[in-house]
Design an enzyme around this catalytic site. Sequence first.
Site, mmCIF file in Angstrom:
data_model
loop_
_atom_site.group_PDB
_atom_site.id
_atom_site.type_symbol
_atom_site.label_atom_id
_atom_site.label_comp_id
_atom_site.label_asym_id
_atom_site.label_seq_id
_atom_site.Cartn_x
_atom_site.Cartn_y
_atom_site.Cartn_z
ATOM 1 N N GLY A 229 0.827 -1.216 0.000
ATOM 2 C CA GLY A 229 0.000 0.000 0.000
ATOM 3 C C GLY A 229 0.851 1.252 0.000
ATOM 4 O O GLY A 229 2.087 1.197 0.023
ATOM 5 N N ASP B 180 2.807 -3.199 8.229
ATOM 6 C CA ASP B 180 1.796 -3.068 7.177
ATOM 7 C C ASP B 180 0.811 -1.954 7.537
ATOM 8 O O ASP B 180 0.671 -1.574 8.702
ATOM 9 C CB ASP B 180 1.056 -4.403 6.995
ATOM 10 C CG ASP B 180 0.321 -4.494 5.664
ATOM 11 O OD1 ASP B 180 0.340 -3.522 4.880
ATOM 12 O OD2 ASP B 180 -0.293 -5.555 5.396
ATOM 13 N N GLU C 151 -0.867 -10.856 2.976
ATOM 14 C CA GLU C 151 -0.657 -10.039 4.182
ATOM 15 C C GLU C 151 -1.025 -10.835 5.429
ATOM 16 O O GLU C 151 -0.316 -10.805 6.436
ATOM 17 C CB GLU C 151 -1.507 -8.767 4.101
ATOM 18 C CG GLU C 151 -1.036 -7.804 3.021
ATOM 19 C CD GLU C 151 -1.956 -6.616 2.796
ATOM 20 O OE1 GLU C 151 -1.489 -5.642 2.192
ATOM 21 O OE2 GLU C 151 -3.112 -6.648 3.215
HETATM 22 C C1 5RP Z 1 -3.513 -3.593 0.976
HETATM 23 C C2 5RP Z 1 -3.826 -3.120 2.353
HETATM 24 C C3 5RP Z 1 -3.328 -1.767 2.739
HETATM 25 O O1 5RP Z 1 -2.581 -1.895 3.904
HETATM 26 C C4 5RP Z 1 -4.475 -0.864 2.986
HETATM 27 O O2 5RP Z 1 -5.304 -0.846 1.832
HETATM 28 C C5 5RP Z 1 -4.019 0.557 3.320
HETATM 29 O O3 5RP Z 1 -3.478 1.138 2.178
HETATM 30 P P1 5RP Z 1 -2.797 2.578 2.187
HETATM 31 O O4 5RP Z 1 -1.539 2.455 2.985
HETATM 32 O O5 5RP Z 1 -2.540 2.856 0.727
HETATM 33 O O6 5RP Z 1 -3.765 3.563 2.786
HETATM 34 O O7 5RP Z 1 -4.453 -3.774 3.132
HETATM 35 O O8 5RP Z 1 -4.114 -4.827 0.717
#
Ligand code: 5RP
Length: 220
Positions: free
Chosen positions: A29, A81, A103
């Site tokens: 992300g 993450d 993930e």
């Molecule tokens: C990807 C995810 C990401 O961690 C989530 O969508 C957050 O994304 P971002 O850091 O772009 O706001 O779960 O599958």
Amino acid sequence: MTADEMKKQAAYSALEYITTDGIVGVGTGSTVNHFIDALATIKGKIEGAVSSSIVSTKRLEEHGIEVFDLNSVNKVAVYVDGADEANADLSLIKGGGGALTREKIIAAASDKFVCIADESKFVDVLGSFPLPVEVVPMSRSYIAREIVKMGGQPVYREGFITDNSNVILDVHGWDIMEPMDLERKLNNLVGVVTNGLFAMRGADVLLLGTESGTRVINPR
Ligand code: 5RP
């Protein structure tokens, strides 16, 4: 301060949790992209990474960080993450980027899960963000009907195929008061590969980028 600046702040704060000479689990992300850039500044101090997506692997390798297969690694001390939503128990909704299955595997295999996010992701009740559910393609309509019976409104993420060659239903309309219960119920539907609730294995710490610096939140 923009949301992206808050993401970057949280991402750089996560460096404090990285253990020397170890393998770092890396999510997916825009927040994690900042984390990968941060990790590159200390790449000499880590052995390498395991990655949750093709896109994160590419960015890690572009920075010269070696990416290992999870099967060849005995220990992942820390997994970093982002999240689409997090509550005070550090239960999460993830999968907005579609990488939820890998993930969740790396989160499960890691000793510590450090979640990084901008402050807008911290919510009282999970569910305003549609819950991603990765399903085997032939089960899509069946699962959608089962989810409707459970009170959700599934929307097929058209044109999107996961790294595991599956499809995603984004479920709207749920106020998720019992995340672990819903996570289990969705897992029990035949054809569901993974759902984006990270409650049974939530985060161990949440680093929230805010106007006044990084806020460190431990589970309630
Ligand atoms: C990807 C995810 C990401 O961690 C989530 O969508 C957050 O994304 P971002 O850091 O772009 O706001 O779960 O599958």
